[in-house]
Design an enzyme around this catalytic site. Sequence first.
Site, short mmCIF file in Angstrom:
data_model
loop_
_atom_site.label_atom_id
_atom_site.label_comp_id
_atom_site.label_asym_id
_atom_site.label_seq_id
_atom_site.Cartn_x
_atom_site.Cartn_y
_atom_site.Cartn_z
N SER A 142 -12.25 -13.58 -38.72
CA SER A 142 -13.01 -12.78 -39.68
C SER A 142 -12.69 -11.31 -39.46
CB SER A 142 -14.51 -13.00 -39.48
OG SER A 142 -15.27 -12.10 -40.27
N TYR A 155 -21.50 -13.32 -33.72
CA TYR A 155 -20.43 -13.85 -34.58
C TYR A 155 -19.15 -13.03 -34.41
CZ TYR A 155 -17.99 -14.91 -38.99
OH TYR A 155 -17.06 -15.27 -39.93
#
Length: 266
Positions: A142, A155
């Site tokens: 990401s 995350y």
Amino acid sequence: MTISLQDKVIWITGASGGIGEALAKQFARAGAKVVLSARRRTELERVQQSLPHPERHLTVPLDVCDEHAQQQALDQIMHHYGRLDWLINNAGISQRALVMDTSSDTDRKIMEIDYFAQVALSRRVLSVMLKQGAGQLVFISSVAGLVGTQYRGSYSAAKAALHLWANSVRAELYNQGIRVAVVFPGFVKTAVSMNALTGSGEALGKMDDAQAKAMTADEFATATLKALRKGNSYIVIGGFKEKLAAYIARLSPELLYRLIRKSKVR
């Protein structure tokens, strides 16, 4: 150079919807034999039937955090096809919570799904690929793993860890025929924010505005496949702001830190 995917056996985790489903369709259209894994069998079967020539493809339900189930799934694939050419590590979960509101259990759950499970599965698959003398690992990381933003502390950390583990694999096993690519998506219009964990570990249950206005999963998958077929190993796919943030992260971290502090990413 354009890499041919004709008859390649490609295993995609998190393939029951969103990015995983879109990638499965792109790979199948390119001639690959796609193995679909996720926890929901009915959704996997739906995706399989949506692919061209469904009989060429295989559904293998899997809880990616269950290492015993990982081995059973790999054995099933090898029994069915006799080889495995690519692994697309796409399964994962996001987060929407400030660091001081996030419990240790939630930290561990995110790291277990987004890092430890991916590493364990990749290592199992590598044992097969090394015997074959060739293979391709693809990790869906990401942009958050490159820049770190508010509400995504655990995350971002997990996705950054995955990126650097992939770098080590690339360096160690390149001469043994192993290729490694990491894809860094920006915002993609999927259910990722719906399923993202709050600080207490519950699902957020709603879609972010940025997610709702983002590129579609099909657009993301098309761009990803194009980059992978070129042999690219560092692939950032997103809107202008996400690409700019990834660029600034490499060029001027201090500038990035100032920009992130002022950004609104919730």
